[in-house]
Scaffold this active site. Sequence first.
Site, PDB file in Angstrom:
ATOM      1  N   GLY A 282       0.830  -1.204   0.000  1.00 59.99           N
ATOM      2  CA  GLY A 282       0.000   0.000   0.000  1.00 59.99           C
ATOM      3  C   GLY A 282       0.859   1.246   0.000  1.00 59.99           C
ATOM      4  CD  GLU A 283       3.910   4.687  -2.969  1.00 61.59           C
ATOM      5  OE1 GLU A 283       4.579   5.708  -3.240  1.00 61.59           O
ATOM      6  OE2 GLU A 283       4.047   3.591  -3.537  1.00 61.59           O
TER       7      GLU A 283
ATOM      8  CB  VAL B 115       1.490  -0.199   4.131  1.00 65.93           C
ATOM      9  CG1 VAL B 115       1.312  -1.387   5.076  1.00 65.93           C
ATOM     10  CG2 VAL B 115       0.812   1.035   4.693  1.00 65.93           C
TER      11      VAL B 115
ATOM     12  CG  ASP C  63     -12.215   8.349   7.545  1.00 70.80           C
ATOM     13  OD1 ASP C  63     -13.237   8.595   6.865  1.00 70.80           O
ATOM     14  OD2 ASP C  63     -11.102   8.099   7.044  1.00 70.80           O
TER      15      ASP C  63
END
Length: 433
Positions: free
Chosen positions: A20-21, A27, A136
């Site tokens: 992930g980015e 990540v 959120d």
Amino acid sequence: MSVPKVKRQVGKYELGHSIGEGRFAKVRLARNLETEEQVAIKIISKEKVLKHKLVEQIKREIATMKLIKHPNVIRLHEVMGSKSKIFIVLEYATGGELLNNIIDHGRMGEAEARRYFHQLINAIDFCHSRGVYHRDLKLDNLLLDASGNLKLSDFGFSTLSQKVRDDGLLHTACGTPNYVAPEVLNDRGYDGAPADLWSCGVILFVLLAGYLPFDDHNIRNLYKKIAMANFTFPSWFSFGAKTLLMRILNPNPKTRITISEILEDEWFRKGDEPSVLDGNYETNLNEVHSAFKISQDHHETGNEEQPAALNAFELIGLSKGLNLESLFTIEQALKRETRFTSTCSANEIVRKIEDAAKPLGYDIHKKNYKMMLRNVKAGRKGNLNVSTEVFQVAPSLHMVEVRKDKGDTLEFQKFYKTLSASLKDVIWMSEED
């Protein structure tokens, strides 16, 4: 011949591929070399965090995740810092996002949706009991473990109850528009608990319907729909699901259903699965602060560890006003924490504390120049847990912080007096003292 790629290591973790980015963080999958456990490491650029003034938000996310330890919340294992990066080591949810389940397979049956909703409400109930509001909540932030259990993640927008204003309300509009409660949009302040519950209602609707209850390409029209709770139920919704959702997606937060009322709802209680917690937790936030202070890139290079250094501004911050005298005397008010200084080496200080604490019945866990002392015998408020850390003030002067993490304050005071008596040859005193 191709040269084999050298795998990068951070502390005891071997880094793998990226999973992930975002704008400020990447990540990566990693492996704990001691336990072989897979983890996810969030790698944050200090330069970007400072440039965009996100230090407090990152600290809040870390502090919140250390505070919340629940089977349906992503576990934070530890935080490390280098000269240029923050490393947040997290539980790895191998099942991916719950959103992908909906994208790949469409809407769920009521039994399956209810199971995930149970776990979500249990997690949110636990967060709220600790004074934490997520703010959120959306399907993107709900992950699944290998067994298909829900894991709540991403506390970047969360807030603690201590952050509310004098009127007792929150005032920062945040979250994803389709999931946000009406009161969050009107900019007059809102209570975090009912706002989180509204988002839970939107999530339940999506699980059962396969699409959002409030959606529009025009943001103004979307806000109008949310403000009026303008949505319709699909034909396949049961009466019980409709009744519960009408009470959750109530635009008036004062009359909106509460968590305690949801727990008693007839539809919710079908196939009830009470959450099993793994114990009573207290958190130590030392890692949060030290991760931002570490001045040497030792986690990445493997250089020998050194005590964290304190500069003049940090010393002043630890004292009352500009008077540093209280930092260099043991005759200070002893409450939950205290400090003393020493001209001994950092290694000698750690060894002396260990030698003094063991005969008093304490289990000792060391990590560099930090120690966790746990009394094996329970006291008035459970086992007394004490943490110590050595800081370097000057090349030949160290400051030692002794803090109560858990247990009775009076027992901590008694422990410290006994400890300091055993450390007479370690504690530095001026000629006047």
